[in-house]
Scaffold this active site. Structure first.
Site: not given
Ligand code: 6R9
Length: 695
Positions: A564-566
């Site tokens: 859910v992050d980069d």
């Protein structure tokens, strides 16, 4: 074929709800047992024979052990830890933890005050237990005609020789050693030799570029770099020594000079004469190491002394040096290996991961060797000379546990069943998957075709940071659902939280966090404890935040949904979008870049880069190639973008933030799902991008 009622009869004992189990919310549904009986759940029931011999033979047994591990972690883990050799037992409480940033610095300790050595536990302890003549490592070369093997005795002797050499060139307890080696037996050997003398190894995957290697050398300032001259992967020779030479030039520019570069001659790939050399610094492994004594006293370590550093990608450009310590990591990797693969002393184990990644640390080297297992080290590529190579290896060594990544499963699946059915594979007992979510169709192919519908699949969810398995089936214990990592390992309390950090119970989806620590947890990011707290413990105070999304179904099964992050997960390798962007913008013609992940049939995710060129430069095929080359050069070939999308402008908010949500939709051609674009500073860039899609 097993029917539901058959299965239920088999695990009759399961019907009895263990008292107090109701206090574990995410297991409620399963304990009640009602939905297990439903067939539309697509449940795959364990084979009765398998369950009969399994270490954990039923949900009931799992629940008993799990419940104890949660209610009495100190008792549970100290019983297990006592099976290892400790020169002195831990002096304080079994563990100490503060995961809550609001209550002070985050701190995790296990078995503090205990004195041990992980190399001693992998080798000397097993030799003393009578395993000296058992094969520790089989090596299978890139070319099928090259192979080798080492018994536990042989490995211990070789590790001691290397440890003595390292001591002789001045490596002391706490010093870092950077290791840039391909999959030779010398790689686990080097890790063990470092551990033996208390040196902190930092293995860099030998697919990283010179610049990435230099960055890691500068960060951890090693006394010695250990490498080899070259490796063949498939038909290609890769000159590793040249990469190391360039990295050492780069790091010297940053003020870090390395005095010793121990170089293993890999004669099957390159002759000595053709190797680039710097007199005084470089030394051939084969010329010095064998001259040292084959015994070497171990440097005893506190349980909390650092064992290794391993760099991994995060959401900013700078890789994070994940630090693991000795005692907890030892106990955790050994225990997870044993239970998640239902390990038996007669097993032959093959994990296709490279030791340059965490999977190779915990489940090629330490976990299996701590169990006295026979491990296969494979130098080559899984589709060379053809797509049957894996099964050829399985038959050759009678592999019983085969652990790999979904990306390999998908690519072999694409090559057709013929390559698989040509081989017997009858030695296989347990299959494993790691690195990314395994899609149900790949799961089924792996199960039905590779495992002949006989072998349970351990879909192990975990991370560099967690040291070992966190959520995974235990073979034979549970009915499986294709694509679900199922239930937590002993001692692990996964929780799913919403944006506000509130735990959600029952059937739900949200952010995957972990409540309370476990022995294998990383203790800090090297030299940056603040980043450790900010990245992992501040987003949801009181919990470790994994960076993954997860949903839980009505039966309590966990389904990982990706980062859910980069961070993009390409073929199971973690790559930060920021790292690729910074490589791209280092090209003089690139003004700006934005990178997103897109679905990729084989790799899981592919890298899709939007690139804005500097004024006056036109896009061309040549420039596209050069941009990709720049990324390969700066990070490594595995990070090369799959797509370059020319972008006259990027969609930004009025405050200048790139709206990646829109870029992801354009990249995956979901053009009717762009959502609200009115908050963009210049909504017309979206139309331009769409017009250029596919250019
Ligand atoms: C062991 C390893 C960690 C990230 C993790 C997650 C993904 C790993 C998975 C999985 C779904 C699995 N991941 N195993 N996702 N199911 N069985 O791969 O470590 O390189 O640090 O990557 O990989 O997204 O957060 P690492």
């Amino acid at each position: 074929k097993l029917t539901t009622s058959n299965y239920l009869r088999h695990v009759e004992s399961m019907a009895k709800v263990p008292s107090g189990a109701g206090s574990i919310p995410h297991l409620n549904a399963v304990i009640l047992g009602e939905s297990l009986a439903s067939e539309e759940n697509d449940l795959i029931f364990p084979n009765v024979e398998f369950s009969g011999q399994a270490l954990v033979s039923s949900p009931q047994k799992y629940l008993e052990m799990y419940k104890r591990s949660i209610e009495d972690p100190a008792g549970f883990w100290s019983d297990i830890a006592s099976e290892f050799y400790w020169k002195e037992k831990w002096s304080k409480e079994v563990y100490y933890q503060n995961l809550d940033v609001r209550e002070g610095p985050v701190k995790i300790e296990w078995f503090k005050g205990g004195v041990t050595n992980i190399c001693y536990n992998c080798l000397d302890r097993n030799v003393e237990a009578g395993l000296g003549e058992k094969i520790a490592l089989y090596w299978e070369g890139n070319e099928p005609e090259f192979d080798g093997k080492l018994t536990y005795n042989n490995l211990l002797h070789k590790v001691c020789q290397l440890a003595n050499y390292l001591k002789d060139v001045g490596v002391k307890k706490g010093d870092a050693v950077v290791v840039y080696l391909p999959m030779l037996m010398e790689l686990p050997m080097t890790m063990l030799a470092c551990a033996r003398i208390g040196a902190v190894h930092s293995v860099v995957f030998a697919g990283f570029s010179a610049e990435s290697l230099a960055q890691r050398i500068v960060d951890c300032k090693p006394k010695v770099v250990i490498t080899c001259n070259a490796v063949k992967r498939g038909p290609k020779v890769i000159n590793l020594k040249e990469i190391v030479d360039a990295a050492l030039v780069d790091s010297a520019k940053e003020g870090i000079s390395v005095d010793t570069c121990l170089t293993y001659e890999n004669p099957t790939a390159m002759k000595r004469e053709n190797t680039t050399w710097k007199e005084g610094r470089d030394i051939w492994w084969q010329d010095v190491v064998p001259r040292y004594p084959t015994n070497c006293d171990v440097e005893w370590a506190d349980a909390e002394d650092p064992l290794f550093l391993l760099y991994t990608s995060g959401s900013t450009g700078k890789p994070k040096g994940v630090l693991h310590t000795t005692g907890g990591y030892m106990v955790y990797t050994a225990t997870t290996f044993k239970y998640a693969f239902d390990y038996k002393p007669s097993d032959v184990y093959w994990c296709t991961a490279d030791c340059g990644w965490i999977t190779g640390h915990s489940y090629v080297s330490y976990g299996p060797l701590l169990n006295g297992a026979t491990v296969i080290i494979f130098e080559g590529a899984p589709n060379y000379p053809d797509s049957g190579r894996c099964w050829d290896i399985v038959d050759k060594y009678k592999v019983s546990i085969f652990y790999t990544a979904p990306t390999l499963v998908r690519s072999l699946m694409r090559d057709g069943d013929g390559y698989v059915s040509k081989y017997s594979r009858k030695s296989l007992r347990v299959l494993g998957s790691v690195g990314e979510p395994i899609n149900p169709s790949a799961w089924r192919w792996f199960f039905n075709v590779v495992g002949d519908s006989r072998c349970p699949i351990s879909d192990t969810w975990w991370q560099t940071e967690t040291g070992g398995f966190m959520i995974s089936p235990l073979p034979g214990a549970w009915p499986q659902k294709p694509g679900s990592a199922t239930f937590p390992f002993f001692g692990v309390q996964p929780v799913i939280v919403d944006e506000k950090g509130q735990e959600i119970e029952g059937e739900c989806s949200g952010y995957l966090c972990v409540k309370s620590s476990w022995p294998g947890a990383f203790r800090t990011l090297y030299g940056d404890h603040e980043r450790y707290e900010t990245t992992y413990f501040k987003p949801f105070p009181g919990y470790y935040f994994s960076g993954d999304g997860c949903s839980r179904d009505k039966d309590g099964y966990h389904w990982l949904t990706g980062r859910v992050d980069d961070v993009i997960n390409v073929s199971g390798h973690r790559i930060g979008t920021a790292e690729v962007e910074s490589a791209l913008v280092s090209h003089p013609h690139c003004a700006e870049a934005a990178v997103v992940g897109v679905e990729h049939e084989v790799k899981g995710q592919g890298i899709y880069a939007f690139v804005t060129l500097v004024e006056g430069v036109d896009y061309s095929e040549e420039l596209r190639r050069n941009l990709i080359l720049t990324v390969r050069k700066q990070i490594g070939a595995f990070a090369a973008p799959d797509n370059i999308h020319w972008a006259p402008g990027l969609p930004k908010t009025r405050s200048g933030k790139i709206m990646r949500r829109i870029l992801r939709k354009i990249a995956s051609r979901q053009l009717d799902e762009l959502g609200d674009t009115s908050t963009l500073a210049d909504p017309s860039v979206v139309d331009q991008l769409i017009a250029l899609a596919g250019v």
